[in-house]
Design an enzyme around this catalytic site. Sequence first.
Site, mmCIF file in Angstrom:
data_model
loop_
_atom_site.group_PDB
_atom_site.id
_atom_site.type_symbol
_atom_site.label_atom_id
_atom_site.label_comp_id
_atom_site.label_asym_id
_atom_site.label_seq_id
_atom_site.Cartn_x
_atom_site.Cartn_y
_atom_site.Cartn_z
ATOM 1 N N VAL A 105 55.117 7.474 36.465
ATOM 2 C CA VAL A 105 56.249 8.387 36.443
ATOM 3 C C VAL A 105 56.852 8.374 37.842
ATOM 4 O O VAL A 105 56.136 8.358 38.840
ATOM 5 C CB VAL A 105 55.833 9.820 36.017
ATOM 6 C CG1 VAL A 105 54.897 10.453 37.025
ATOM 7 C CG2 VAL A 105 57.051 10.705 35.809
ATOM 8 N N SER A 106 58.184 8.338 37.922
ATOM 9 C CA SER A 106 58.820 8.222 39.238
ATOM 10 C C SER A 106 59.418 9.523 39.732
ATOM 11 O O SER A 106 59.538 9.742 40.925
ATOM 12 C CB SER A 106 59.925 7.146 39.205
ATOM 13 O OG SER A 106 60.909 7.485 38.248
#
Length: 503
Positions: free
Chosen positions: A11-12
């Site tokens: 997840v960024s």
Amino acid sequence: MNKACYIYLRVSTDEQAKEGFSLDNQKRACVEYAKNNGYQIKSAFLEEGKSARTVERPEFQKLLKAVDDNPVDSVIVYKIDRFARNVADFSRIRKEFRNKGVSLISIVEGGDVGNGLIGNIFASVAEWESEVNGQRTKDALRQKYRDGWWPGWAPVGYKNIRKNNKKIVVPDPITAPLVEETFNLYSTGNYSYVRLSKEMFSKGLTARNGKMFCDSSLQQLLSNPFFYGLMKWGGTEKTGNHTPLITKALFDQCQLTAAKHRQFLIRQRKHNFLLRGIVFCSEHSSRLTAEWHYYHHNGYKKDRIGYYHCYTPGGCPGSFIELEDMEKRVANLFKNFQFGQEFTELVRQKIRKHFEGGRKTFKSERQIIVNQKRAIEKHRNKLEDLLVEGVIGRDVFKRQHIKLQEQINNLNDRLVELEGRQKLDINLVDEVLALTRNIHQTYLEAPPHLKRHYLRFFFEGIYIKDKEITRVVETPVFATLRRQNHIIIRSHLLPRLDSNQQP
């Protein structure tokens, strides 16, 4: 026999987490897929806050190494764009997996994407989405800047918050007063970067890494116009909507102080001669240096005599003058100055306002420290309760308790210092009032550090030839006061007065 697999999750941003791409959601889906399809999970690699545009991601590199060292049947990902957003990287890594007999499975894309055209199509879509999202992000940041809001991470003294569905920058109630104090202290000219860093670190101001500011970082902070309201971004400047922590006047004073520090090379010295950096040789336009000459037998009345002199190669005999004689001649210059009545009354009015504002500032700063102390004491009390309840062990308690007590002690020291600073303000006001009444007498009675302030207030340079003062160069402030008749000068007693800042 169960098949073996690794799972990779990424997840960024927080937004992706809210949109269903959170690590927990990805892990839940991958674990469920593995269980339903007869896979035994050997290891899970969780990547937080990293973009898939590059393969240089810590957990991703660990996954590649694990596949090299201990190949498994499959690598399971939630979606191809969690694995890669670059067709070239995807194709290369997929080929390496295939050569090792490792399949790449994407849950959202419906299974094995390690073979055939379908995997490259999905990777191309992911790369295109990444480029579109990147451009949208840049456009959004540009618009945010146009609207007067800072588009990046808040500098020290501020914090990022969300208000009315918009991310904005607001003053941090804990660090904002410390940043303001940093500017105020530096503007006095009494602090080098090293000394100021240590001073503010003891009061709780740290860099982003939690450590004391290094010289370059503190210099960047003190030269950042964001703190008085000016934003610089993308090669442009704009007044921001954020609340300034300081005035433009204070910022400019700090830049002037920095320039003077570069000129006078402010640093700790073994012998801190009063007139160093102020007196010059008229013959060579170079600063006079100072040194002590020591005598080791009883034939002399003094054990040492100080001299100011020009350090020009080859010598400059006309510049040698005894320290006491030189300092006396400079002190006598102040006999020629007197503040005008109108200016004196204006100073008194400013002092009255200073006292009124000072009392408010004192109460505000004191309340901030008290609030910080209460919060830490509450944390300490909770820690003690956890020890009594047996939730934490003695070692953890001792370590945390000592740390919290040190913070409380530091805040107590700051309270004492704040009280002392208020008393210092009163003494400073008394000094200012004395200066308006009798400049010469106040200078003679002042301690060395205040004398240096007075010298730099009045003079840019004092020029010497044959042990006599031949010319004095006034500061811009002094020149302005003189032109407005706020300072009365008995010019027939004064050496040539020069407002030209060039020697």
